[in-house]
Design an enzyme around this catalytic site. Structure first.
Site, short mmCIF file in Angstrom:
data_model
loop_
_atom_site.label_atom_id
_atom_site.label_comp_id
_atom_site.label_asym_id
_atom_site.label_seq_id
_atom_site.Cartn_x
_atom_site.Cartn_y
_atom_site.Cartn_z
N TYR A 44 0.86 -1.22 -0.01
CA TYR A 44 0.06 0.01 0.13
C TYR A 44 0.93 1.29 0.05
O TYR A 44 0.86 2.07 0.89
CB TYR A 44 -1.11 -0.12 1.26
C1 LIG Z 1 -7.63 -2.60 -6.27
C2 LIG Z 1 -6.67 -3.09 -5.39
C3 LIG Z 1 -6.75 -4.49 -4.71
C4 LIG Z 1 -5.50 -4.59 -3.98
N1 LIG Z 1 -5.93 -5.56 -2.96
C5 LIG Z 1 -4.83 -6.17 -2.38
C6 LIG Z 1 -4.90 -7.34 -1.43
O1 LIG Z 1 -6.06 -7.84 -1.42
N2 LIG Z 1 -3.95 -7.93 -0.79
C7 LIG Z 1 -2.71 -7.10 -0.83
O2 LIG Z 1 -1.85 -7.60 -0.14
N3 LIG Z 1 -2.47 -6.12 -1.81
C8 LIG Z 1 -3.64 -5.69 -2.42
N4 LIG Z 1 -3.43 -4.48 -3.41
C9 LIG Z 1 -2.00 -3.91 -3.35
C10 LIG Z 1 -1.13 -4.80 -4.38
O3 LIG Z 1 -0.64 -5.91 -3.82
C11 LIG Z 1 0.04 -3.93 -4.58
O4 LIG Z 1 -0.42 -2.66 -5.31
C12 LIG Z 1 0.90 -4.70 -5.57
O5 LIG Z 1 2.23 -4.06 -5.52
C13 LIG Z 1 0.56 -4.76 -7.05
O6 LIG Z 1 1.38 -5.43 -7.78
P1 LIG Z 1 1.30 -5.27 -9.56
O7 LIG Z 1 2.28 -6.18 -9.94
O8 LIG Z 1 -0.15 -5.12 -9.95
O9 LIG Z 1 1.99 -3.57 -9.55
P2 LIG Z 1 2.90 -3.10 -10.31
O10 LIG Z 1 2.43 -1.41 -10.37
O11 LIG Z 1 3.13 -3.66 -11.59
O12 LIG Z 1 4.23 -3.08 -9.31
C14 LIG Z 1 4.39 -2.48 -8.16
C15 LIG Z 1 5.83 -2.57 -7.69
O13 LIG Z 1 6.47 -3.50 -7.94
C16 LIG Z 1 7.61 -3.56 -8.70
N5 LIG Z 1 7.22 -4.84 -9.73
C17 LIG Z 1 6.38 -5.13 -10.39
N6 LIG Z 1 6.60 -6.22 -11.07
C18 LIG Z 1 8.14 -6.70 -10.98
C19 LIG Z 1 8.95 -7.66 -11.08
N7 LIG Z 1 8.51 -8.60 -11.96
N8 LIG Z 1 10.33 -7.40 -10.63
C20 LIG Z 1 10.55 -6.59 -9.96
N9 LIG Z 1 9.71 -5.49 -9.45
C21 LIG Z 1 8.48 -5.47 -9.94
C22 LIG Z 1 7.27 -2.39 -9.52
O14 LIG Z 1 7.98 -1.68 -10.07
C23 LIG Z 1 6.55 -1.65 -8.68
O15 LIG Z 1 7.54 -0.73 -7.65
C24 LIG Z 1 -4.36 -4.25 -4.04
C25 LIG Z 1 -4.09 -3.12 -4.88
C26 LIG Z 1 -5.40 -2.52 -5.55
C27 LIG Z 1 -5.01 -1.21 -6.48
#
Ligand SMILES: Cc1cc2nc3c(=O)[nH]c(=O)nc-3n(C[C@H](O)[C@H](O)[C@H](O)COP(=O)(O)OP(=O)(O)OC[C@H]3O[C@@H](n4cnc5c(N)ncnc54)[C@H](O)[C@@H]3O)c2cc1C
Ligand SMILES: *[C@@H]1O[C@H](CO)[C@@H](O)[C@H](O)[C@H]1NC(C)=O
Ligand SMILES: *[C@@H]1O[C@H](CO)[C@@H](O)[C@H](O)[C@H]1NC(C)=O
Ligand SMILES: *[C@@H]1O[C@H](CO)[C@@H](O)[C@H](O)[C@H]1NC(C)=O
Ligand SMILES: *[C@@H]1O[C@H](CO)[C@@H](O)[C@H](O)[C@H]1NC(C)=O
Ligand SMILES: *[C@@H]1O[C@H](CO)[C@@H](O)[C@H](O)[C@H]1NC(C)=O
Ligand SMILES: *[C@@H]1O[C@H](CO)[C@@H](O)[C@H](O)[C@H]1NC(C)=O
Length: 538
Positions: free
Chosen positions: A478
């Site tokens: 978050y």
């Molecule tokens: C609608 C919503 C619901 C959510 N529900 C939950 C929940 O139920 N439980 C919970 O724990 N969290 C929840 N989250 C938070 C979520 O876990 C984080 O936002 C998470 O970081 C998202 O991962 P992403 O790959 O979609 O994000 P991205 O925006 O793609 O990445 C997030 C971060 O990780 C880095 N990153 C991504 N992929 C890689 C990779 N392959 N290698 C290295 N670095 C990488 C990115 O550069 C960035 O710094 C929720 C978020 C939202 C918006």
């Protein structure tokens, strides 16, 4: 996975490649040329490179931007690369360094501060949308999942192979594996099975030198760091091997709401005492919002109690009568379903659909957008007293915002048994529950965003006496830049500790040691990346 065999030869290839390239002025044209001329690329790279003049650039950039206020950012990537394989990522890493560009990696694009696709420096966006392969092996109860897949795709793939296996991760289907796993990742089975990151048993990462490393090759320190320390500081994580967990063929869900007039405050008080101590098969989350009372038409507070129970309704009812009778849970409030049915149900709660959609709805690529959004988090060590709750209700009712919510998630269960240093995610038995605050707004215009930001900051300030302190813990998934930022990754360890200790407590120092070892030049950096240690600090 099949591509692993390529990694031993890679360092040699790079060394050769560099020795034949003249150094040139930094520009994205040179970066693109570097990619096109890169040796040992398996698929044609020119098919996956998008510069700003490409007609698909904008829609590609936008396709997983979850938070609208960042889609308007002027800090856009010079180039987007959507790799089809490891060699294209390796080339992107090497060519970016060579031409002075940074990399932002995006998996699901759900970062709360847009750090996966916005930067104030010239950068390349490495969008992993084409890397979403999932292989489930029901016999060994494991799966390999690539970072660009979503939680919904993982859950669906598991359910296609087995009705009695599941995976403990978040409840929103569109969240990406890459960010979620590397920051921890919790959902309704956390009290029984821990976080997503607790169930990772191997991973493939590409490091700053372009080497593809599995768990054995990366070593236990780096493998520790990418489970909860955030992925972005260490390299590009391509895929994860996870341990699947047993789930009963029938589970029970409920979603019941109580307003202040229906004793919401009393129920929350009791919930604070018991929710973290209950049988670990049950997790009862609480969503708190303001609503118009159906009785008096004025604003009131509504608490929505949402639960997953890993068992049938016959066992759930007596459990609830013993532990939280104040809620008055009725059999008719409960729904028995399969584990995948529960996943659909909880995603429905989030996106506001009926909950009766088929499992295939987990594959829906048209994700719900929350419009504009700001989130924050806290951890609680002891129950919030009733005056504290009442003040919070007043604050919410008076707020000049479109929508504000607090979500409480109980800890306890297995979270008490895993040590703080087991993986980089450190928030364990110290806490009884977690709070997630957020505000959303659709309206555009002068001062609207500021008003919503001001509210959530005021709320956070108000909560200070009731939540953890020294450090005031926060959840990296978050992400919240209010708690502190690096100067684009260049901040001393001491300065970075302001936010680093909040996210990682006592694990922050070890994260910085790992960072210093695996990326000593600090190539992988952002506003909240793990800092490099100086000689004295090490
Ligand atoms: C609608 C919503 C619901 C959510 N529900 C939950 C929940 O139920 N439980 C919970 O724990 N969290 C929840 N989250 C938070 C979520 O876990 C984080 O936002 C998470 O970081 C998202 O991962 P992403 O790959 O979609 O994000 P991205 O925006 O793609 O990445 C997030 C971060 O990780 C880095 N990153 C991504 N992929 C890689 C990779 N392959 N290698 C290295 N670095 C990488 C990115 O550069 C960035 O710094 C929720 C978020 C939202 C918006
Ligand atoms: C945009 O980029 C893609 C991928 O490199 C390429 O296939 C396509 O032809 C480009 N389109 C235009 C209009 O340049
Ligand atoms: C987006 O940018 C345009 C032009 O720069 C501006 O008029 C508009 O208000 C911005 N929208 C948001 C959500 O910031
Ligand atoms: C609220 O609590 C009171 C006293 O404990 C009880 O009599 C009443 O029935 C409860 N109201 C509701 C709506 O559950
Ligand atoms: C309550 O009702 C008013 C007037 O009908 C409406 O404008 C407002 O949006 C409602 N508030 C909530 C929180 O539903
Ligand atoms: C959950 O409860 C809320 C409030 O009572 C209701 O509006 C919503 O439709 C329910 N959602 C599901 C999926 O049952
Ligand atoms: C996918 O989700 C969107 C947004 O919730 C919805 O409008 C659409 O109907 C869904 N499509 C399918 C095939 O379920």
């Amino acid at each position: 996975m099949k591509y692993l065999n390529s990694y031993f030869t890679f360092a040699t290839a790079i060394a050769l490649f560099f020795s034949f390239q003249p150094s040139s002025a930094d520009s994205h044209e040179n970066f693109v040329r570097c990619l096109y001329n890169y040796p040992h690329i398996t698929n044609t790279i020119s098919n996956v490179v998008y510069t700003q003049t490409n007609s698909s650039y904008s829609s590609l950039l936008d396709h997983t931007i979850e938070i609208r206020r960042f889609s308007n950012s002027s800090s856009k990537p010079l180039v987007i690369v959507t790799p089809l394989d490891v060699s294209q990522i390796q080339a992107t890493i090497i060519c970016s360094q060579r031409h002075g560009l940074q990399i932002r990696t995006r998996s699901g694009g759900h970062d709360y501060e847009g750090l996966s696709y916005v930067a104030q420096v010239p950068f390349v966006l490495l969008d992993l949308l084409n890397l979403r392969e999932i292989t489930v092996d029901e016999e060994s109860r494991t799966a390999w999942v690539q970072s660009g897949a979503t939680l919904g795709e993982l859950y669906y793939s598991i359910s296609q192979k087995s009705k009695t296996l599941g995976f403990p991760a978040g409840s929103c289907a569109s969240v990406g594996i890459g960010g979620h796993f590397s920051g921890g990742g919790y959902g309704f089975m956390m009290r029984k099975y821990g976080l997503a990151a607790d169930n990772v048993i191997d991973a493939h990462i590409i490091d700053v030198n372009g080497n593809l490393l599995d768990r054995q090759a990366m070593g236990e320190d780096l493998f520790w760091a990418i489970r909860g320390g955030g992925g972005a500081s260490f390299g590009i994580i391509v895929a994860w091997k996870v341990k699947l967990v047993p789930v009963p063929s029938t589970v029970t869900v409920f979603n019941v709401s109580r307003t202040l007039e229906e004793n919401a405050t009393e129920i929350i008080q009791k919930w604070q005492l018991v929710a973290h101590k209950l049988d670990e098969r049950i997790m009862i989350k609480v969503d708190i919002t303001r609503v118009n009372s159906s009785q008096h038409g004025k604003l009131t507070i509504q608490a929505r109690f949402m639960s997953l129970f890993l068992g049938g309704v016959e066992d759930l009812i007596p459990l609830m009568q013993n532990s939280l009778p104040e809620l008055g849970l009725d059999r008719n409030d409960c729904k028995e379903t399969s584990w995948i049915g529960s996943v659909v149900f909880y995603n429905a709660l989030l996106i506001g659909s009926s909950g009766n959609e088929p499992p295939e709805s987990m594959l829906n690529k048209t994700q719900i957008r929350f419009g504009n959004y700001k989130g924050k988090s806290d951890y609680v060590k002891k129950p919030i007293p009733i005056e504290g709750l009442r003040g919070l209700w007043r604050l919410l009712c008076d707020a000049k915002v479109e929508y504000a919510i607090l979500q409480l998630a109980p800890y306890g269960g297995i979270m008490n048994e895993i040590s703080e240093s087991e993986i980089a995610f450190s928030h364990r038995s110290q806490y009884i529950f977690h709070i997630h605050y957020w505000v959303t707004w659709q309206e555009e215009g002068d001062g609207i965003a500021q008003r919503h930001m001001n509210f959530i900051r005021r709320e956070y300030k108000y909560m200070e006496p009731y939540v953890s302190n020294s450090p005031r813990a926060a959840y990296i998934n978050y992400r919240d830049l209010d708690i502190g930022v690096n100067n684009n990754g260049y901040t001393s360890y001491t300065q970075a500790s302001i936010w680093g200790l909040k996210y990682f407590n006592n694990n922050f120092k070890r994260l910085a040691r790992v960072k210093t070892k695996v990326d000593p030049e600090n190539f992988f950096r952002n506003e909240q990346s793990i800092p490099i240690l100086s000689m004295e600090e090490y």
